[in-house]
Design a protein around this motif. Structure first.
Motif, PDB file in Angstrom:
ATOM      1  N   ALA A  82       0.817  -1.211   0.000  1.00  0.00           N
ATOM      2  CA  ALA A  82       0.000   0.000   0.000  1.00  0.00           C
ATOM      3  C   ALA A  82       0.855   1.267   0.000  1.00  0.00           C
ATOM      4  O   ALA A  82       0.476   2.286  -0.587  1.00  0.00           O
ATOM      5  N   GLU A  83       2.015   1.180   0.620  1.00  0.00           N
ATOM      6  CA  GLU A  83       2.910   2.336   0.654  1.00  0.00           C
ATOM      7  C   GLU A  83       3.477   2.643  -0.731  1.00  0.00           C
ATOM      8  O   GLU A  83       3.706   3.812  -1.081  1.00  0.00           O
TER       9      GLU A  83
ATOM     10  N   THR B 196       1.902   2.117  -3.619  1.00  0.00           N
ATOM     11  CA  THR B 196       0.855   2.754  -4.414  1.00  0.00           C
ATOM     12  C   THR B 196       0.631   4.204  -3.969  1.00  0.00           C
ATOM     13  O   THR B 196       0.382   5.086  -4.796  1.00  0.00           O
ATOM     14  N   LYS B 197       0.751   4.440  -2.672  1.00  0.00           N
ATOM     15  CA  LYS B 197       0.622   5.814  -2.181  1.00  0.00           C
ATOM     16  C   LYS B 197       1.730   6.707  -2.733  1.00  0.00           C
ATOM     17  O   LYS B 197       1.537   7.912  -2.948  1.00  0.00           O
ATOM     18  N   ALA B 198       2.909   6.088  -2.962  1.00  0.00           N
ATOM     19  CA  ALA B 198       4.056   6.840  -3.478  1.00  0.00           C
ATOM     20  C   ALA B 198       4.004   7.018  -4.994  1.00  0.00           C
ATOM     21  O   ALA B 198       4.929   7.579  -5.587  1.00  0.00           O
TER      22      ALA B 198
ATOM     23  N   THR C 210       2.784   2.276  -9.956  1.00  0.00           N
ATOM     24  CA  THR C 210       1.647   1.590 -10.563  1.00  0.00           C
ATOM     25  C   THR C 210       2.101   0.257 -11.151  1.00  0.00           C
ATOM     26  O   THR C 210       3.105   0.216 -11.874  1.00  0.00           O
TER      27      THR C 210
END
Length: 285
Positions: free
Chosen positions: A275-276, A278-280, A283
């Motif tokens: 999840a980290e 994708t937050k950054a 893709t």
């Protein structure tokens, strides 16, 4: 008093089996293993896990480069009635098989004749099997085609990966072999020929087989993750602006029909939550 035997094996699978056999009173005359091999980034010559453990137990160890006539003749000095082979890593010639009065026993981690070959545990998980097991076979020259001496089934847990399943199968195989040896040594065991028409095969695994496509079939990704969790591992690629990097999957889950990477390692970085990434802005490719 047990009859004398030799033990052939190389990785931790063989080490753990040998340890279990010795706990049951079966001590080989000698352990034959693969030669020391380059390992790690420094390619340091490293002994096999079976060799390290055997030497700690003060067992004689041989690590021949090849199995030839001279080696086979030298093994006669041990007076062995039979041999046990577990993940040795070399093809045994017929002349070696014939050198033992009672033959050679092998533990195979599938229900033969299904999944003959080098990767039966991975194959069972990759193909979403719900049942697998261990087979004790009397070795023949043709790959995993020997008569079946004993067999035991087990259910595969829906969350099990190779790490958990192989550990269980090693223990099962060791126990089954130790339970079978008294009758085998007495000549009371008659092997059952395999039905070759039902044979399936599995080969060695390439690292490239561990690649996942997160946009692809989620169940296929889950099965790959479970099958290759121990080795070679699974991975996928992510992109961000002009960069394309590899991401190794450490842990994952299958929830509501969706494959979910949990803990991952971005190329050149430390382990983190998917999840980290994708937050950054990373893709999946």
């Amino acid at each position: 008093m047990h009859k004398p035997f030799l033990f052939f094996g190389t990785p931790y699978v063989a080490r753990d089996t040998l340890a279990g056999l010795m706990e049951r009173g079966y001590r080989p005359e000698v352990v034959i293993t693969s030669p020391d091999a380059p390992s790690g980034r420094g390619l340091t010559l490293t002994p096999s896990e079976a060799k390290v453990w055997a030497l700690e137990q003060n067992l004689p160890v041989l690590a021949p480069e090849r199995i030839n006539r001279a080696l086979i003749e030298s093994l006669a000095q041990y007076g062995a009635e039979y041999a046990i082979v577990v993940a040795y890593g070399k093809i045994l010639p017929q002349s070696l098989i014939d050198a033992f009065p009672l033959g050679i026993l092998n533990i195979h981690y599938s229900l033969l004749p299904k999944y003959r070959g080098a990767s039966p545990v991975e194959a069972a998980l990759l193909n979403a099997e719900t049942v697998t097991g261990v087979t004790i076979q009397k070795m023949a020259f043709e790959l995993d085609s020997g008569d079946i001496v004993a067999m035991k089934e087990t259910l595969i847990g829906p969350e099990e990966t190779t790490r958990e399943l192989r550990t269980r199968l090693i223990a099962m195989g060791t126990e089954l072999l130790a339970d079978t040896l008294p009758a085998f040594e007495s000549g009371a065991v008659t092997g059952v020929p395999q039905d070759a028409s039902q044979a399936t095969f599995c080969g060695r695994i390439n690292k490239s087989e561990g690649e996942l496509a997160l946009s692809g079939d989620p169940k296929r990704n889950w099965n790959k993750y479970r099958a290759y969790a121990e080795s070679p591992g699974t991975y996928f690629f992510v992109t961000k602006e002009a960069k394309r990097l590899r991401v190794k999957v450490r842990t994952a889950a299958f929830e509501n029909g969706t494959f979910i990477p949990k803990r991952v390692v971005l190329e050149g970085k430390a382990e983190t939550d998917f999840a980290e990434l994708t937050k950054a802005g990373w893709t999946p490719a």
